[in-house]
Design a protein around this motif. Structure first.
Motif, mmCIF file in Angstrom:
data_model
loop_
_atom_site.group_PDB
_atom_site.id
_atom_site.type_symbol
_atom_site.label_atom_id
_atom_site.label_comp_id
_atom_site.label_asym_id
_atom_site.label_seq_id
_atom_site.Cartn_x
_atom_site.Cartn_y
_atom_site.Cartn_z
ATOM 1 N N PRO A 31 0.821 -1.197 0.000
ATOM 2 C CA PRO A 31 0.000 0.000 0.000
ATOM 3 C C PRO A 31 0.859 1.253 0.000
ATOM 4 C CG PRO A 31 -0.866 -1.606 1.541
ATOM 5 C CD PRO A 31 0.445 -2.133 1.058
ATOM 6 N N ASN A 32 0.434 2.242 -0.788
ATOM 7 C CA ASN A 32 1.244 3.444 -0.972
ATOM 8 C C ASN A 32 1.436 4.247 0.301
ATOM 9 O OD1 ASN A 32 1.512 2.922 -3.720
ATOM 10 N ND2 ASN A 32 -0.436 3.930 -4.206
ATOM 11 N N ASN A 33 0.436 4.214 1.192
ATOM 12 C CA ASN A 33 0.506 5.080 2.360
ATOM 13 C C ASN A 33 0.967 4.354 3.622
ATOM 14 O OD1 ASN A 33 -1.689 3.513 2.731
ATOM 15 N ND2 ASN A 33 -3.038 5.156 3.474
ATOM 16 N N LEU A 34 1.569 3.187 3.481
ATOM 17 C CA LEU A 34 2.034 2.478 4.670
ATOM 18 C C LEU A 34 3.206 3.201 5.306
ATOM 19 C CD1 LEU A 34 1.780 -1.279 3.705
ATOM 20 C CD2 LEU A 34 0.195 0.125 4.968
ATOM 21 N N GLY A 35 4.075 3.767 4.496
ATOM 22 C CA GLY A 35 5.189 4.538 5.015
ATOM 23 C C GLY A 35 6.002 3.767 6.021
ATOM 24 N N ARG A 36 6.321 4.394 7.129
ATOM 25 C CA ARG A 36 7.167 3.768 8.137
ATOM 26 C C ARG A 36 6.344 2.989 9.157
ATOM 27 N NH1 ARG A 36 7.398 6.790 12.908
ATOM 28 N NH2 ARG A 36 6.251 8.753 12.849
ATOM 29 N N ASN A 37 5.014 2.983 9.009
ATOM 30 C CA ASN A 37 4.168 2.361 10.028
ATOM 31 C C ASN A 37 4.187 0.836 9.970
ATOM 32 O OD1 ASN A 37 3.469 4.820 10.950
ATOM 33 N ND2 ASN A 37 1.469 4.902 9.968
ATOM 34 N N TYR A 38 4.162 0.279 8.784
ATOM 35 C CA TYR A 38 4.165 -1.167 8.668
ATOM 36 C C TYR A 38 4.587 -1.540 7.258
ATOM 37 C CZ TYR A 38 -0.538 0.500 7.604
ATOM 38 O OH TYR A 38 -1.612 1.237 7.178
ATOM 39 N N THR A 39 5.004 -2.789 7.067
ATOM 40 C CA THR A 39 5.502 -3.262 5.786
ATOM 41 C C THR A 39 4.665 -4.431 5.310
ATOM 42 O OG1 THR A 39 7.761 -2.625 6.371
ATOM 43 C CG2 THR A 39 7.500 -4.139 4.536
ATOM 44 N N SER A 43 2.630 -11.622 0.054
ATOM 45 C CA SER A 43 1.599 -11.494 -0.972
ATOM 46 C C SER A 43 0.222 -11.220 -0.373
ATOM 47 C CB SER A 43 1.551 -12.763 -1.831
ATOM 48 O OG SER A 43 2.784 -12.958 -2.476
ATOM 49 N N PHE A 44 0.184 -10.273 0.530
ATOM 50 C CA PHE A 44 -1.060 -9.806 1.155
ATOM 51 C C PHE A 44 -1.665 -10.806 2.124
ATOM 52 C CE2 PHE A 44 -4.287 -6.378 0.315
ATOM 53 C CZ PHE A 44 -3.346 -5.375 0.421
ATOM 54 N N LYS A 45 -0.866 -11.692 2.695
ATOM 55 C CA LYS A 45 -1.351 -12.605 3.717
ATOM 56 C C LYS A 45 -1.056 -12.097 5.117
ATOM 57 C CE LYS A 45 -1.109 -16.753 0.840
ATOM 58 N NZ LYS A 45 -0.506 -18.094 0.662
ATOM 59 N N SER A 68 -5.902 0.696 3.604
ATOM 60 C CA SER A 68 -4.910 0.348 2.585
ATOM 61 C C SER A 68 -5.162 -1.039 1.998
ATOM 62 C CB SER A 68 -3.506 0.397 3.194
ATOM 63 O OG SER A 68 -3.184 1.691 3.629
ATOM 64 N N ILE A 69 -5.463 -2.006 2.880
ATOM 65 C CA ILE A 69 -5.719 -3.372 2.413
ATOM 66 C C ILE A 69 -6.958 -3.419 1.531
ATOM 67 C CG2 ILE A 69 -6.369 -5.697 3.164
ATOM 68 C CD1 ILE A 69 -4.640 -5.186 5.669
ATOM 69 N N ASN A 70 -8.031 -2.758 1.963
ATOM 70 C CA ASN A 70 -9.265 -2.777 1.191
ATOM 71 C C ASN A 70 -9.095 -2.100 -0.167
ATOM 72 O OD1 ASN A 70 -10.621 -4.185 3.165
ATOM 73 N ND2 ASN A 70 -11.578 -2.388 4.076
ATOM 74 N N ASN A 71 -8.331 -1.018 -0.208
ATOM 75 C CA ASN A 71 -8.100 -0.314 -1.468
ATOM 76 C C ASN A 71 -7.336 -1.182 -2.465
ATOM 77 O OD1 ASN A 71 -9.421 1.974 -0.632
ATOM 78 N ND2 ASN A 71 -7.574 3.060 -0.003
ATOM 79 N N LYS A 72 -6.416 -1.986 -1.963
ATOM 80 C CA LYS A 72 -5.570 -2.787 -2.842
ATOM 81 C C LYS A 72 -6.179 -4.139 -3.204
ATOM 82 C CE LYS A 72 -2.137 0.062 -3.195
ATOM 83 N NZ LYS A 72 -1.679 0.591 -4.495
ATOM 84 N N SER A 73 -7.026 -4.678 -2.321
ATOM 85 C CA SER A 73 -7.501 -6.053 -2.530
ATOM 86 C C SER A 73 -9.000 -6.167 -2.732
ATOM 87 C CB SER A 73 -7.115 -6.895 -1.307
ATOM 88 O OG SER A 73 -7.802 -6.415 -0.156
ATOM 89 N N ASN A 74 -9.747 -5.064 -2.500
ATOM 90 C CA ASN A 74 -11.214 -5.095 -2.583
ATOM 91 C C ASN A 74 -11.839 -6.053 -1.581
ATOM 92 O OD1 ASN A 74 -11.405 -3.209 -4.753
ATOM 93 N ND2 ASN A 74 -10.821 -4.839 -6.174
ATOM 94 N N PRO A 126 -6.997 -12.047 6.698
ATOM 95 C CA PRO A 126 -7.880 -13.124 6.240
ATOM 96 C C PRO A 126 -8.236 -12.971 4.761
ATOM 97 C CG PRO A 126 -9.138 -11.495 7.460
ATOM 98 C CD PRO A 126 -7.691 -11.094 7.587
ATOM 99 N N ASP A 127 -8.480 -14.085 4.094
ATOM 100 C CA ASP A 127 -8.930 -14.006 2.711
ATOM 101 C C ASP A 127 -10.457 -13.872 2.692
ATOM 102 O OD1 ASP A 127 -10.057 -16.561 3.115
ATOM 103 O OD2 ASP A 127 -8.321 -17.586 2.279
ATOM 104 N N SER A 128 -11.035 -13.825 1.495
ATOM 105 C CA SER A 128 -12.465 -13.553 1.361
ATOM 106 C C SER A 128 -13.322 -14.633 2.025
ATOM 107 C CB SER A 128 -12.845 -13.418 -0.112
ATOM 108 O OG SER A 128 -12.484 -14.591 -0.830
ATOM 109 N N LEU A 129 -12.903 -15.897 1.943
ATOM 110 C CA LEU A 129 -13.667 -16.981 2.563
ATOM 111 C C LEU A 129 -13.634 -16.879 4.083
ATOM 112 C CD1 LEU A 129 -12.693 -20.046 0.322
ATOM 113 C CD2 LEU A 129 -14.825 -18.736 0.303
ATOM 114 N N GLU A 130 -12.466 -16.535 4.636
ATOM 115 C CA GLU A 130 -12.332 -16.392 6.086
ATOM 116 C C GLU A 130 -13.125 -15.187 6.590
ATOM 117 O OE1 GLU A 130 -8.174 -16.246 5.692
ATOM 118 O OE2 GLU A 130 -7.837 -18.339 6.233
ATOM 119 N N ILE A 131 -13.155 -14.129 5.779
ATOM 120 C CA ILE A 131 -13.939 -12.943 6.137
ATOM 121 C C ILE A 131 -15.432 -13.283 6.158
ATOM 122 C CG2 ILE A 131 -14.686 -10.674 5.306
ATOM 123 C CD1 ILE A 131 -11.813 -10.193 4.375
ATOM 124 N N GLU A 132 -15.888 -14.012 5.152
ATOM 125 C CA GLU A 132 -17.295 -14.415 5.090
ATOM 126 C C GLU A 132 -17.673 -15.260 6.304
ATOM 127 O OE1 GLU A 132 -20.363 -16.818 2.092
ATOM 128 O OE2 GLU A 132 -18.286 -16.406 1.495
#
Length: 311
Positions: A31-39, A43-45, A68-74, A126-132
């Motif tokens: 995510p573009n705005n993560l900056g120094r807060n987190y890395t 692969s988005f896990k 940031s996660i929602n913007n990148k992964s929907n 979590p992935d989409s199935l885990e979120i559901e």
């Protein structure tokens, strides 16, 4: 025949092209705005926390991460889903309870300065199935509160998950400056839901309307007030200011002591918050007959003197 020089040029081209593609993919995963807060990792896990996060910055940190996660992964990710998928976060927050810390000989004057997310830890995504699956879990979870029993329970369907001691409203009427009227301080029973969360509450004395910033603990020590979310309820279709929130004086639990709100331990309040997102069902009842774990029927004290019980 193809010359050795041409083969070498082709290999070099392929390597350069592959490197460019990998850099582009990695850039898009972060995510573009993560900056120094987190890395961003794996692969988005998961994400790696790259600095210590204190309670005072905790909610802003999570909000930024989730956005940031929602913007990148929907993904339809929320704070409650993320934290429930990482239950160790709840355990960490639970252990910031002032009295839990004192049992470890650790006096905390300002709870907001405590670190809850340490540099170097990973937060799983979590992935989409885990979120559901978690969304379905939330939809079948509800809070059950029995006023004369001084108990708040969390159920998932018919399964009891947690049981906490609480304090409830006093059996009296009193003028409260904040409402500018004489108010019935009894906790109101009925069916409703959680309609809001107050993540950084201000503390006021409802009797005189004065804001306060410190509290005297049960051990007579003075500390700053903690930052723990309050849950706003709507009961019988009315938002009457009846909150579920922590008390800094657990000696008042198992009593009719408050101005109508439902009080809990500080640590318990974190658990309740993360099991009760907005729209969680709330059942506040006044049942004097209670069945204990041994199956015996117990008659509770009629603290409000109610003759006809309303469930």
């Amino acid at each position: 025949m193809i010359s050795f020089k041409m083969i070498l040029k082709s290999v070099v081209f392929i390597l350069l092209f592959s490197t460019f593609i990998l850099k582009s993919v990695n850039k898009n995963l972060i995510p573009n705005n993560l900056g120094r807060n987190y890395t961003k990792l794996d692969s988005f896990k998961s994400v790696l926390v790259t600095r210590n996060i204190q309670i005072k910055n905790y909610f802003n940190y999570l909000d930024s991460l989730i956005k940031s996660i929602n913007n990148k992964s929907n993904l339809p990710l929320t704070e409650h889903i993320l934290v429930r998928y990482n239950p160790w976060i709840i355990d960490t927050l639970l252990n910031t309870d002032y009295y839990t810390m004192m049992e470890k000989d650790s006096f905390v004057y300002n709870q907001k300065e405590l670190i809850v997310l340490r540099k170097g830890i990973k937060i799983l995504i979590p992935d989409s199935l885990e979120i559901e699956k978690l969304i379905k879990t939330f939809s079948s979870t509800f809070l059950d509160i029995n006023i004369p029993e001084y108990k708040l329970r969390i159920f998932q369907d018919s399964l009891l998950l947690y049981e906490f001691p609480i304090r409830v409203g006093r059996n009296e009427r009193k003028y409260l400056k904040m409402g500018d009227r004489v108010t019935n301080l009894k906790t109101i029973n009925g069916i409703g839901k959680i309609v809001d969360h107050v993540k950084n509450p201000d503390y006021y004395n409802p009797a005189n309307g004065r804001q306060y910033f410190v509290t005297r603990r049960d051990d007579d020590k003075i500390t700053k007030l903690p930052q723990i979310p309050w849950l706003v309820t709507e009961i019988n279709g009315v938002r009457n200011g009846q909150l579920i929130h922590p008390t800094t004086n657990p000696k008042t639990l198992n009593k009719a002591y408050s101005n109508g709100c439902i009080g809990t331990k500080e640590g318990d309040a974190w658990v309740i918050y993360y099991y009760a997102p907005i729209n969680t069902k709330v059942n506040i009842r006044y049942d004097l007959l209670n069945i204990n774990k041994q199956g015996d029927t117990i008659s509770l004290k009629n603290i409000y003197g109610i003759k006809q019980l309303i469930n």
